[in-house]
Design a protein around this motif. Structure first.
Motif, PDB file in Angstrom:
ATOM      1  N   ILE A   1      -4.874 -60.178 -12.632  1.00 36.05           N
ATOM      2  CA  ILE A   1      -5.572 -60.660 -11.481  1.00 36.05           C
ATOM      3  C   ILE A   1      -6.432 -59.649 -11.147  1.00 36.05           C
ATOM      4  O   ILE A   1      -7.478 -59.861 -10.922  1.00 36.05           O
ATOM      5  N   ALA A   2      -5.974 -58.221 -10.813  1.00 38.47           N
ATOM      6  CA  ALA A   2      -6.683 -56.996 -10.594  1.00 38.47           C
ATOM      7  C   ALA A   2      -7.793 -56.811 -11.505  1.00 38.47           C
ATOM      8  O   ALA A   2      -8.848 -56.281 -11.113  1.00 38.47           O
ATOM      9  N   ALA A   3      -7.579 -57.020 -12.924  1.00 36.32           N
ATOM     10  CA  ALA A   3      -8.749 -56.838 -13.796  1.00 36.32           C
ATOM     11  C   ALA A   3      -9.638 -57.698 -13.727  1.00 36.32           C
ATOM     12  O   ALA A   3     -10.911 -57.364 -13.959  1.00 36.32           O
ATOM     13  N   GLN A   4      -9.319 -59.071 -13.703  1.00 38.20           N
ATOM     14  CA  GLN A   4     -10.205 -60.049 -13.305  1.00 38.20           C
ATOM     15  C   GLN A   4     -11.079 -59.990 -12.006  1.00 38.20           C
ATOM     16  O   GLN A   4     -12.346 -60.089 -11.985  1.00 38.20           O
TER      17      GLN A   4
ATOM     18  N   LEU B   1      -7.036 -43.161 -11.072  1.00 39.39           N
ATOM     19  CA  LEU B   1      -6.073 -44.307 -10.782  1.00 39.39           C
ATOM     20  C   LEU B   1      -6.297 -45.308 -11.891  1.00 39.39           C
ATOM     21  O   LEU B   1      -5.100 -45.821 -12.431  1.00 39.39           O
ATOM     22  N   LYS B   2      -7.402 -45.468 -12.538  1.00 42.55           N
ATOM     23  CA  LYS B   2      -7.384 -46.421 -13.872  1.00 42.55           C
ATOM     24  C   LYS B   2      -6.433 -46.077 -14.987  1.00 42.55           C
ATOM     25  O   LYS B   2      -5.842 -46.859 -15.660  1.00 42.55           O
TER      26      LYS B   2
ATOM     27  N   ASN C   1      -9.843 -51.193  -9.781  1.00 48.77           N
ATOM     28  CA  ASN C   1     -10.199 -51.796 -11.020  1.00 48.77           C
ATOM     29  C   ASN C   1     -11.603 -52.249 -11.083  1.00 48.77           C
ATOM     30  O   ASN C   1     -12.524 -52.154 -12.207  1.00 48.77           O
ATOM     31  N   HIS C   2     -12.322 -52.051  -9.988  1.00 50.77           N
ATOM     32  CA  HIS C   2     -13.786 -52.397  -9.792  1.00 50.77           C
ATOM     33  C   HIS C   2     -14.263 -51.421  -8.698  1.00 50.77           C
ATOM     34  O   HIS C   2     -13.727 -50.954  -7.977  1.00 50.77           O
TER      35      HIS C   2
ATOM     36  N   ALA D   1      -4.729 -56.283  -1.884  1.00 45.71           N
ATOM     37  CA  ALA D   1      -5.738 -56.923  -2.535  1.00 45.71           C
ATOM     38  C   ALA D   1      -6.958 -56.196  -2.643  1.00 45.71           C
ATOM     39  O   ALA D   1      -7.709 -56.041  -3.922  1.00 45.71           O
ATOM     40  N   VAL D   2      -7.120 -55.673  -1.532  1.00 43.70           N
ATOM     41  CA  VAL D   2      -8.671 -54.471  -1.419  1.00 43.70           C
ATOM     42  C   VAL D   2      -8.218 -53.255  -2.182  1.00 43.70           C
ATOM     43  O   VAL D   2      -9.080 -52.955  -2.981  1.00 43.70           O
ATOM     44  N   VAL D   3      -7.126 -52.734  -2.043  1.00 37.17           N
ATOM     45  CA  VAL D   3      -7.130 -51.802  -2.964  1.00 37.17           C
ATOM     46  C   VAL D   3      -6.831 -51.679  -4.347  1.00 37.17           C
ATOM     47  O   VAL D   3      -7.562 -51.062  -5.136  1.00 37.17           O
TER      48      VAL D   3
END
Length: 194
Positions: free
Chosen positions: A98-101, A169-170, A31-32, A24-26
């Protein structure tokens, strides 16, 4: 002193080993930025503290009194982790993953609290380092704080490092989301098998 060093080594290994919290952290860090990843990191730390509280009270009693209750708990937790993986895979190509949000504080708490690895650390390993005498509470609090601080530091360092290369990475975010989803599902399935 040897017990303390062994516990610190376990804390480091646990924080560095791949798991739902680390994923989740990675994912959030890609993404942010670090600032937007801090809520999930603090959620994970809060979940660890809640897991410690539960483990040192009724959860520990349930685990020691009923192998079946522990197994059911592990399956429920594994199911949640697999569900997160399915959700990430479902939205992998979407603009609204989920990652984008971004993972939230609440996601961090749930990921940490429902992580089978957390149950193992607090339910199986923790009792090895906490004496069953009048200092039980003091040792429990100190060991929990050590685990939480080490986990916070490791997750912040990982997020900071990823923040530096996130622009690269994006470009591969769909692949990363698919891999993240599959890893979450794999961790969930592993909880059912083990």
């Amino acid at each position: 002193m040897e017990n303390q060093l062994a516990f610190l080594a376990i804390c480091l290994a646990s924080a560095l080993s791949p798991g739902p919290g680390g994923l989740a952290v990675v994912s959030n860090s890609i993404n942010h930025n670090l600032r937007r990843t801090l809520p999930v990191i603090f959620g994970i730390a809060t979940g660890l503290m809640l897991a410690s509280l539960l483990a040192n009270t009724w959860l520990l009693a349930v685990i020691h009194s009923s192998e079946q209750a522990f197994q059911i708990m592990t399956w429920l937790c594994s199911g949640y982790i697999a569900y997160l993986g399915c959700k990430v895979l479902y939205y992998a190509n979407s603009e609204v993953t989920i990652a984008a949000q971004g993972y939230s504080f609440k996601n961090g708490v749930l990921i940490s609290l429902l992580n089978p690895k957390t149950l193992v650390v607090f339910g199986a390993l923790f009792p090895l380092f906490v004496p069953s005498n009048e200092y039980f509470v003091v040792y429990s609090v100190l060991l929990t704080l050590e685990l939480v601080v080490i986990t916070l530091i490791i997750h912040i360092l990982i997020s900071s490092a990823i923040d530096k290369v996130s622009h690269f990475l994006k470009h591969h975010i769909v692949l990363i989301n698919c891999i993240t989803g599959l890893l979450f599902i794999g961790l969930g399935i592993a909880g059912f098998i083990v």
